[in-house]
Motif scaffolding. Structure first.
Motif, PDB file in Angstrom:
ATOM      1  N   ASN A  49      13.942  24.619 -23.142  1.00  0.00           N
ATOM      2  CA  ASN A  49      13.150  23.567 -23.774  1.00  0.00           C
ATOM      3  C   ASN A  49      11.955  23.198 -22.901  1.00  0.00           C
ATOM      4  OD1 ASN A  49      15.008  23.343 -25.940  1.00  0.00           O
ATOM      5  ND2 ASN A  49      16.327  22.035 -24.678  1.00  0.00           N
ATOM      6  N   ALA A  50      10.971  22.571 -23.510  1.00  0.00           N
ATOM      7  CA  ALA A  50       9.818  22.090 -22.758  1.00  0.00           C
ATOM      8  C   ALA A  50      10.283  21.034 -21.758  1.00  0.00           C
ATOM      9  CB  ALA A  50       8.790  21.492 -23.712  1.00  0.00           C
ATOM     10  N   PRO A  51       9.680  20.993 -20.574  1.00  0.00           N
ATOM     11  CA  PRO A  51      10.131  20.023 -19.571  1.00  0.00           C
ATOM     12  C   PRO A  51       9.831  18.592 -19.967  1.00  0.00           C
ATOM     13  CG  PRO A  51       8.118  21.113 -18.847  1.00  0.00           C
ATOM     14  CD  PRO A  51       8.573  21.830 -20.087  1.00  0.00           C
ATOM     15  N   ASP A  52      10.721  17.696 -19.579  1.00  0.00           N
ATOM     16  CA  ASP A  52      10.495  16.264 -19.728  1.00  0.00           C
ATOM     17  C   ASP A  52       9.581  15.844 -18.582  1.00  0.00           C
ATOM     18  OD1 ASP A  52      10.596  13.510 -19.714  1.00  0.00           O
ATOM     19  OD2 ASP A  52      12.736  13.365 -19.230  1.00  0.00           O
ATOM     20  N   LEU A  53       8.373  15.398 -18.887  1.00  0.00           N
ATOM     21  CA  LEU A  53       7.400  15.073 -17.850  1.00  0.00           C
ATOM     22  C   LEU A  53       7.471  13.621 -17.384  1.00  0.00           C
ATOM     23  CD1 LEU A  53       4.305  17.141 -19.039  1.00  0.00           C
ATOM     24  CD2 LEU A  53       6.075  17.743 -17.358  1.00  0.00           C
ATOM     25  N   GLN A  54       8.531  12.924 -17.787  1.00  0.00           N
ATOM     26  CA  GLN A  54       8.748  11.584 -17.247  1.00  0.00           C
ATOM     27  C   GLN A  54       9.131  11.705 -15.771  1.00  0.00           C
ATOM     28  OE1 GLN A  54      11.468   9.143 -19.490  1.00  0.00           O
ATOM     29  NE2 GLN A  54      11.825   7.730 -17.778  1.00  0.00           N
ATOM     30  N   HIS A  55       8.649  10.769 -14.955  1.00  0.00           N
ATOM     31  CA  HIS A  55       8.963  10.784 -13.530  1.00  0.00           C
ATOM     32  C   HIS A  55      10.193   9.920 -13.255  1.00  0.00           C
ATOM     33  CE1 HIS A  55       4.580  11.858 -12.178  1.00  0.00           C
ATOM     34  NE2 HIS A  55       5.083  12.700 -13.072  1.00  0.00           N
ATOM     35  N   TYR A  56      11.084  10.455 -12.407  1.00  0.00           N
ATOM     36  CA  TYR A  56      12.268   9.732 -11.988  1.00  0.00           C
ATOM     37  C   TYR A  56      12.225   9.565 -10.469  1.00  0.00           C
ATOM     38  CZ  TYR A  56      13.894  10.819 -16.690  1.00  0.00           C
ATOM     39  OH  TYR A  56      14.001  10.912 -18.059  1.00  0.00           O
ATOM     40  N   PRO A  57      12.731   8.431  -9.946  1.00  0.00           N
ATOM     41  CA  PRO A  57      12.628   8.187  -8.504  1.00  0.00           C
ATOM     42  C   PRO A  57      13.568   9.035  -7.652  1.00  0.00           C
ATOM     43  CG  PRO A  57      13.789   6.373  -9.582  1.00  0.00           C
ATOM     44  CD  PRO A  57      13.255   7.257 -10.678  1.00  0.00           C
ATOM     45  N   THR A  58      14.684   9.482  -8.232  1.00  0.00           N
ATOM     46  CA  THR A  58      15.629  10.292  -7.466  1.00  0.00           C
ATOM     47  C   THR A  58      16.103  11.472  -8.307  1.00  0.00           C
ATOM     48  OG1 THR A  58      17.678   9.215  -8.184  1.00  0.00           O
ATOM     49  CG2 THR A  58      16.471   8.186  -6.345  1.00  0.00           C
ATOM     50  N   MET A  59      16.650  12.484  -7.638  1.00  0.00           N
ATOM     51  CA  MET A  59      17.215  13.627  -8.339  1.00  0.00           C
ATOM     52  C   MET A  59      18.379  13.199  -9.220  1.00  0.00           C
ATOM     53  SD  MET A  59      18.620  17.206  -6.712  1.00  0.00           S
ATOM     54  CE  MET A  59      16.985  17.762  -6.224  1.00  0.00           C
ATOM     55  N   SER A  60      19.167  12.262  -8.731  1.00  0.00           N
ATOM     56  CA  SER A  60      20.295  11.754  -9.497  1.00  0.00           C
ATOM     57  C   SER A  60      19.840  11.122 -10.809  1.00  0.00           C
ATOM     58  CB  SER A  60      21.067  10.732  -8.664  1.00  0.00           C
ATOM     59  OG  SER A  60      22.154  10.202  -9.390  1.00  0.00           O
ATOM     60  N   ASP A  61      18.760  10.336 -10.752  1.00  0.00           N
ATOM     61  CA  ASP A  61      18.229   9.709 -11.973  1.00  0.00           C
ATOM     62  C   ASP A  61      17.762  10.760 -12.979  1.00  0.00           C
ATOM     63  OD1 ASP A  61      18.616   7.066 -11.076  1.00  0.00           O
ATOM     64  OD2 ASP A  61      16.705   7.088 -10.004  1.00  0.00           O
ATOM     65  N   ALA A  62      17.094  11.790 -12.467  1.00  0.00           N
ATOM     66  CA  ALA A  62      16.602  12.846 -13.359  1.00  0.00           C
ATOM     67  C   ALA A  62      17.761  13.569 -14.022  1.00  0.00           C
ATOM     68  CB  ALA A  62      15.737  13.831 -12.578  1.00  0.00           C
ATOM     69  N   ALA A  63      18.794  13.881 -13.250  1.00  0.00           N
ATOM     70  CA  ALA A  63      19.955  14.572 -13.805  1.00  0.00           C
ATOM     71  C   ALA A  63      20.691  13.698 -14.810  1.00  0.00           C
ATOM     72  CB  ALA A  63      20.907  14.977 -12.682  1.00  0.00           C
ATOM     73  N   ASP A  64      20.839  12.425 -14.500  1.00  0.00           N
ATOM     74  CA  ASP A  64      21.560  11.512 -15.383  1.00  0.00           C
ATOM     75  C   ASP A  64      20.842  11.335 -16.726  1.00  0.00           C
ATOM     76  OD1 ASP A  64      23.494  11.148 -13.499  1.00  0.00           O
ATOM     77  OD2 ASP A  64      22.756   9.224 -12.792  1.00  0.00           O
ATOM     78  N   ALA A  65      19.542  11.556 -16.733  1.00  0.00           N
ATOM     79  CA  ALA A  65      18.770  11.379 -17.970  1.00  0.00           C
ATOM     80  C   ALA A  65      19.231  12.334 -19.055  1.00  0.00           C
ATOM     81  CB  ALA A  65      17.291  11.583 -17.696  1.00  0.00           C
ATOM     82  N   ALA A  66      19.821  13.457 -18.671  1.00  0.00           N
ATOM     83  CA  ALA A  66      20.318  14.429 -19.652  1.00  0.00           C
ATOM     84  C   ALA A  66      21.832  14.516 -19.632  1.00  0.00           C
ATOM     85  CB  ALA A  66      19.729  15.799 -19.376  1.00  0.00           C
ATOM     86  N   GLY A  67      22.482  13.623 -18.885  1.00  0.00           N
ATOM     87  CA  GLY A  67      23.918  13.700 -18.779  1.00  0.00           C
ATOM     88  C   GLY A  67      24.378  14.943 -18.053  1.00  0.00           C
ATOM     89  N   THR A  68      23.566  15.432 -17.094  1.00  0.00           N
ATOM     90  CA  THR A  68      23.929  16.634 -16.351  1.00  0.00           C
ATOM     91  C   THR A  68      25.184  16.372 -15.539  1.00  0.00           C
ATOM     92  OG1 THR A  68      21.608  17.230 -16.173  1.00  0.00           O
ATOM     93  CG2 THR A  68      23.129  18.333 -14.659  1.00  0.00           C
ATOM     94  N   PRO A  69      26.214  17.223 -15.681  1.00  0.00           N
ATOM     95  CA  PRO A  69      27.445  17.010 -14.907  1.00  0.00           C
ATOM     96  C   PRO A  69      27.232  17.291 -13.430  1.00  0.00           C
ATOM     97  CG  PRO A  69      27.546  19.086 -16.088  1.00  0.00           C
ATOM     98  CD  PRO A  69      26.297  18.386 -16.556  1.00  0.00           C
ATOM     99  N   SER A  70      27.972  16.597 -12.593  1.00  0.00           N
ATOM    100  CA  SER A  70      27.885  16.824 -11.143  1.00  0.00           C
ATOM    101  C   SER A  70      28.519  18.153 -10.773  1.00  0.00           C
ATOM    102  CB  SER A  70      28.587  15.696 -10.393  1.00  0.00           C
ATOM    103  OG  SER A  70      27.990  14.462 -10.725  1.00  0.00           O
TER     104      SER A  70
END
Length: 236
Positions: free
Chosen positions: A215-236
């Motif tokens: 998919n096309a990248p989400d160009l929203q900026h997140y302050p941490t890697m954890s925040d970016a991953a959580d935005a898509a519900g990425t599992p740890s």
């Protein structure tokens, strides 16, 4: 040394090609036209990536040069899946570069490597020099407006499945064109967009069954890697 020689050879050839055009040939930018671009590390068919490249370079007259090439690097990554990561053969593989076709032009260089898999959710320390991006299963990062990274899980069926599950593909681009220039939100987004397009090509050729970066990248900026991953519900 070899890379520098290749770049110098490339630039000389590119400049010769541009200056050999006659004034009415439509082949140089002074007449309001641009020379035809090449595959641009496999991104020429990606409209958003190509536009981002043009903006970063300040020109549409671009050429790419393969150091390893996307297809060959994908093959090498597969071949090194059973090699311990501390082994010298698992160092980053220089893949390609994209340069404005003018003398002494700086460009963008791209490389790939394997890295031990880590949990995105563990990386929760903000850093004012970094911005992070949600890329579905993957996470993108731009550091100081010059270096960009994408960390991608790749599921490879067959005998390499277990080893691939322990690793991430790391795509890295260094934007030499940013030297001396201002770091802006748009320039960061453009760098990430370009790297995402090349990384997508590589994961396809590598045969990642999970089809990351589709998919096309989400160009929203997140302050941490954890925040970016959580935005898509990425599992740890």
């Amino acid at each position: 040394m070899v890379r520098n020689l290749l770049i110098c050879t490339f630039i000389v050839a590119a400049v010769a090609g541009v200056t050999s055009c006659s004034p009415d040939s439509g082949g140089n930018e002074a007449n309001g036209n641009t020379a035809k671009t090449d595959s641009l590390c496999g991104t020429a068919s990606d409209g958003k990536a190509k536009k981002a490249l043009f903006t970063l370079a300040g020109t549409q007259d671009l050429r790419s040069i393969d150091f390893g090439g996307v297809s060959e690097v994908a093959s090498q990554l597969r071949e090194t899946l059973d090699t311990p990561l501390e082994h010298k053969d698992t160092r980053p593989l220089s893949t390609c570069g994209i340069y404005p076709a003018r003398q002494d032009a700086e460009g963008i260089t791209i490389e790939f490597s394997w890295e031990d898999r880590f949990a995105f959710s563990d990386s929760d320390d903000p850093d004012s020099d970094k911005v992070f991006y949600n890329l579905g299963e993957s996470v993108g990062e731009v550091l100081s407006g010059k270096s960009s990274y994408i960390y991608t899980p790749c599921e490879i069926p067959g005998k390499y499945a277990k080893e691939a599950d322990r690793r991430l593909i790391v795509a890295h681009a260094f934007n030499h064109m940013a030297d001396g220039g201002p770091v802006t939100t748009n320039s960061q987004d453009d760098q990430l967009t370009v790297l995402n397009a090349v990384a997508r090509q590589l994961t396809r050729k590598l045969g990642c069954a999970n089809a990351p970066l589709k998919n096309a990248p989400d160009l929203q900026h997140y302050p941490t890697m954890s925040d970016a991953a959580d935005a898509a519900g990425t599992p740890s």
